[in-house]
Design an enzyme around this catalytic site. Structure first.
Site, mmCIF file in Angstrom:
data_model
loop_
_atom_site.group_PDB
_atom_site.id
_atom_site.type_symbol
_atom_site.label_atom_id
_atom_site.label_comp_id
_atom_site.label_asym_id
_atom_site.label_seq_id
_atom_site.Cartn_x
_atom_site.Cartn_y
_atom_site.Cartn_z
ATOM 1 C CG ASN A 149 -1.790 14.550 5.132
ATOM 2 O OD1 ASN A 149 -2.164 15.235 6.090
ATOM 3 N ND2 ASN A 149 -1.822 15.003 3.892
ATOM 4 C CB ALA A 196 -9.549 -0.060 4.279
ATOM 5 C CG HIS A 197 -6.743 3.960 0.522
ATOM 6 N ND1 HIS A 197 -5.749 4.724 -0.041
ATOM 7 C CD2 HIS A 197 -7.587 4.832 1.100
ATOM 8 C CE1 HIS A 197 -5.996 6.004 0.174
ATOM 9 N NE2 HIS A 197 -7.109 6.096 0.872
ATOM 10 C CB CYS A 321 -7.045 14.550 -1.095
ATOM 11 S SG CYS A 321 -7.400 12.874 -0.547
#
Length: 375
Positions: A149, A196-197, A321
């Site tokens: 990420n 999903a986002h 996050c």
């Protein structure tokens, strides 16, 4: 505002919102209710599950809906460890995993589990051989994400899965960054999680595939939803939106990836040409089309982030996050990069709505910010 933080989240596609709206307004039944309202909602969930499963190439009865990638990873890791605690208490993860999975593994230490972290090479790639060396006779769970990420570096998942399969170890693959971008077929695993986002779908909805013969225990107790393995009222609109968002993302993946990669490459070229002392972090070729993780000599990444934010440009210095925690990137640190390069890193991630004009504006603003910080 110029939004260049698509690895953190993507805007909800307007067509996806249209698909979701009826299930937020008129078709509001609880999918667990036995009356007509409930049956209509339940049918929508069944259709969504079947649609996503077909795209993933997995049986629909092996796909569990979750609140996102964090819950998917936690359920897989803790569920598999709990169900196989008599076989062993050892976990293997890559050192560049998302904090959600790393934290889940740390939680298991309280129950006697040991954790081995496998470091990547200097380009951010985790080798199958290094995973193989980390596996022990008592290893019950291994996890390596499909693409990181922070750096966007794509991992050799097929090779890693082959090693885990040969050694009889459950292999989990976090596909949060690659769902809707790269084909699921490229990431064979015993367990797969997505959110999903990340592909222009709704926030608060994700999924977890678990191999049919896999033994795992539930993380959330409650009702009989998700075949009794995940209690809680089903987010019907989220299921409908996620299914359509994934369908649309997959259908347009080639076109979107080509456009986004062109913008990303143009951005990198401009930045490297017009600003001295810039380094690209992570493999130049094995990376997602959207990602440009750059370090700026003599700068602090947080200072660049705030300077750009004041000018209306949204970027990141790492995982969304982990935002708010002023710590060095565990990903870049694991790659062996010097601390100065880790501290000066900024992540730019592009999306399908970005334009070249926005890139040009960002380069101008970035040049001014870096010059001011260095000055």
């Amino acid at each position: 505002m110029i939004y260049l933080d698509h690895a953190a989240t993507t805007p909800l596609d307007k067509d996806v919102l249209k698909k979701m709206t009826p299930y937020l307004t008129t078709t509001y039944g609880n999918a667990s209710s036995q009356h007509a309202f409930g049956r209509e909602a339940a049918n929508a969930v069944i259709s969504a599950r079947d649609g996503i499963a077909k795209i993933m190439g997995v049986p629909s009865n092996c796909l569990y809906f979750t609140s996102g990638g964090t819950e998917a990873g936690n359920t897989a890791l803790k569920g598999v460890c709990a169900a196989n605690r008599n076989k062993g208490k050892h976990i293997v993860l890559s050192a560049i995993e998302h904090p959600a999975l790393l934290s889940a593994a740390e939680d298991m230490r309280a129950y006697g589990y040991e954790l081995t972290l496998v470091k990547p090479d200097g380009q951010g790639v985790v080798s199958a051989d290094s995973v193989n060396k980390a596996i022990r006779p008592d290893t019950v769970f291994a996890g390596v994400m499909s693409a990181n990420n922070e750096t966007g570096v794509i991992q050799p998942i097929k090779d890693i899965y082959s090693v885990c399969k040969e050694r009889g170890v459950f292999f989990y693959c976090d596909c949060v960054q690659t769902a809707g971008v790269l084909p699921f077929a490229h990431f064979p695993a015993d367990g797969v999680g997505f959110s999903a986002h990340k592909f222009y779908g709704p926030k608060g909805f994700g999924g977890l595939y678990m191999r049919p013969d896999c033994r795992f225990e539930r993380l959330i107790s409650g009702g009989k939803q998700e075949r009794g393995l995940r209690g809680g009222t089903t987010y019907v609109a989220g299921a409908v939106g996620a299914a359509y968002a994934l369908e649309k993302a997959v259908a347009n993946a080639e076109e979107n990836n080509k456009k986004v990669a062109a913008l990303r490459d143009y951005f990198i070229k401009c930045v490297v040409t017009e600003i001295e002392g810039v380094s690209l972090n992570g493999d130049s070729y094995r990376r997602l089309s959207s990602n440009a993780n750059l370090s700026f000599d003599g700068c602090d990444g947080e200072q660049i982030l705030f300077a750009l934010d004041l000018k209306g440009v949204a970027v990141s210095t790492g995982s969304a996050c982990s935002a708010g925690a002023v710590t060095s990137s565990h990903v870049l640190t694991a790659m062996g990069l010097p601390e100065s390069r880790v501290k000066s890193a900024v992540r730019f991630t592009f999306g399908k709505y970005n334009t070249q004009e926005e890139v040009d504006q960002t380069v101008v603003i970035l040049k001014e910010a870096v010059a001011r910080i260095r000055g």
